[in-house]
Design an enzyme around this catalytic site. Structure first.
Site, mmCIF file in Angstrom:
data_model
loop_
_atom_site.group_PDB
_atom_site.id
_atom_site.type_symbol
_atom_site.label_atom_id
_atom_site.label_comp_id
_atom_site.label_asym_id
_atom_site.label_seq_id
_atom_site.Cartn_x
_atom_site.Cartn_y
_atom_site.Cartn_z
ATOM 1 N N ASP A 161 49.310 13.480 43.994
ATOM 2 C CA ASP A 161 50.663 12.910 43.960
ATOM 3 C C ASP A 161 51.767 13.966 44.110
ATOM 4 O O ASP A 161 52.815 13.874 43.468
ATOM 5 C CB ASP A 161 50.898 12.119 42.664
ATOM 6 C CG ASP A 161 49.987 10.901 42.516
ATOM 7 O OD1 ASP A 161 49.171 10.663 43.419
ATOM 8 O OD2 ASP A 161 50.104 10.202 41.504
ATOM 9 N N ASP A 182 46.310 11.268 47.415
ATOM 10 C CA ASP A 182 47.527 10.441 47.507
ATOM 11 C C ASP A 182 48.775 11.316 47.461
ATOM 12 O O ASP A 182 49.753 10.998 46.775
ATOM 13 C CB ASP A 182 47.576 9.432 46.341
ATOM 14 C CG ASP A 182 46.330 8.564 46.258
ATOM 15 O OD1 ASP A 182 45.667 8.377 47.291
ATOM 16 O OD2 ASP A 182 46.025 8.072 45.153
#
Ligand SMILES: *[C@@H]1O[C@H](CO)[C@@H](O)[C@H](O)[C@H]1NC(C)=O
Ligand SMILES: *[C@@H]1O[C@H](CO)[C@@H](O)[C@H](O)[C@H]1NC(C)=O
Ligand SMILES: *[C@@H]1O[C@H](CO)[C@@H](O)[C@H](O)[C@H]1NC(C)=O
Length: 333
Positions: A161, A182
């Protein structure tokens, strides 16, 4: 004839002599590592806090060094942060680094874990490195909620992230973004990524679009280069994906990408194997080239755009046709 020669010489000299930024632009507050002189700040946050919350346009210049802090920007008014660099046109010469190590587990939320948190509109940053050194948990280098926000020649380092492009309109131009899981993600962000280097640290997912309705959010990538990070885990080559859908309306377009490291041949992934996760998803690529692009098979839910379709995805489609009123277009490729 002479004029044509002089003009060619001018452009040649311009191209060869990189523009540096090694002193504060007029009016900028100064942040300096080590010994500060009167009126200077030793941290970025203290400089930000000294600014009036009055809507005025302000700027901050950061001298070389590593600033170990989290920076949270909420002030009303446009703010531009400049980092010291020998070459403003690239991230590779950046010498100012903001770094911290924190995860959502201890910070309380993804946003709160961010090393740099932008919760204001009309923010710009040039030639600064931002890192979150925490691994194994959501740990953001950048948490971005502002409207009309631009990052030029900046680097973002993380693992999971890294870059939270969560709300509103934003551009990332000629920079660097590193991570494994991600690492470019968010719900409602309307984001354009142009001319960046994207460094993959493991067999994960570059994007996780959390678009959850048919709204104006999308992530449009143009002319970016994907490489294997210097500290990449084994299995990176052949193991990573361009994206997976955090929400079923995920919308991600990669145009003119050069893959210098091979992805998984499916290019895109389901969310945890769930075929319903792509029920309203647009995962598209166009003109994907480079040594890593050989033998791509692509998942059944992936789209390959033709030239006419690809033209409809651009900086305008991503952030609005009035982008030139707030984007530094000299960084467009
Ligand atoms: C999404 O919205 C666009 C623009 O409003 C429209 O053209 C398109 O048909 C919609 N798609 C879906 C799946 O509802
Ligand atoms: C395809 O992408 C490469 C790399 O970005 C670029 O150099 C080339 O011009 C693109 N080709 C087309 C047809 O757009
Ligand atoms: C591109 O694809 C669209 C949708 O399938 C199609 O209508 C169009 O004719 C194609 N254009 C070209 C140039 O192939």
């Amino acid at each position: 004839m002479l004029l044509a020669f002089l003009s060619a010489l001018f452009f040649f000299v311009q191209a060869v002599i990189a523009a540096s930024r090694t002193s504060p632009p007029s009016g900028a507050l100064v942040v300096r590592a080590g010994t500060t002189t009167s009126g200077e700040f030793s941290s970025v946050q203290s400089a930000v806090n000294s600014l009036p919350n009055d809507g005025s346009a302000r700027s901050i210049f950061i001298y070389p060094g590593t600033y170990t802090e989290k920076v949270y920007i909420t002030r009303l008014g446009s703010l531009t942060i400049y980092g010291y660099t020998a070459d403003t046109s690239t991230y590779t010469q950046n010498q100012a680094t903001i770094t911290y190590s924190d995860g959502a587990d201890t910070a309380g939320s993804n946003d709160a874990s961010g090393t740099l948190r932008i919760h204001t509109d009309n923010f710009k940053m040039y030639n600064v490195n931002v890192k979150n050194t925490r691994t194994g948990v959501q740990a953001l280098a950048l948490s971005q909620y502002g409207n009309r926000v631009g990052f030029y020649g900046c680097s973002f380092y993380g693992y999971q992230d890294t870059l939270y492009a969560n709300k509103e309109t934003q551009v990332y131009l000629k920079g660097f973004i590193e991570g494994k899981t991600d690492f470019i993600y968010g719900n409602d962000g309307q984001a354009y990524f142009g001319g960046n280097t994207i460094a993959v640290r493991g067999a994960g997912y570059i994007t996780a679009s959390g678009r959850n309705s048919n709204d104006s959010a999308s992530y449009v990538f143009n002319a970016n280069t994907v490489i294997q990070a210097s500290d990449a885990e084994s299995g990176t080559s052949g193991g990573y994906y361009l994206g997976r859908p955090w929400s079923p309306y995920a919308k991600v377009i990669f145009k003119n990408t050069v893959l210098n490291v091979a992805p998984n041949q499916a290019l895109w992934s389901l969310w945890n194997g769930d075929s319903a996760s792509v029920s309203h998803t647009l995962f598209a690529d166009y003109n994907t080239t480079g040594p890593g692009a050989n033998g791509l098979t692509r998942a059944g839910f992936a789209t390959v755009l033709n030239a006419t379709q690809a033209d409809t995805y651009s900086i305008s489609s991503a952030v609005g046709s009035d982008y030139a009123s707030w984007v530094d277009t000299s960084y467009l490729v």
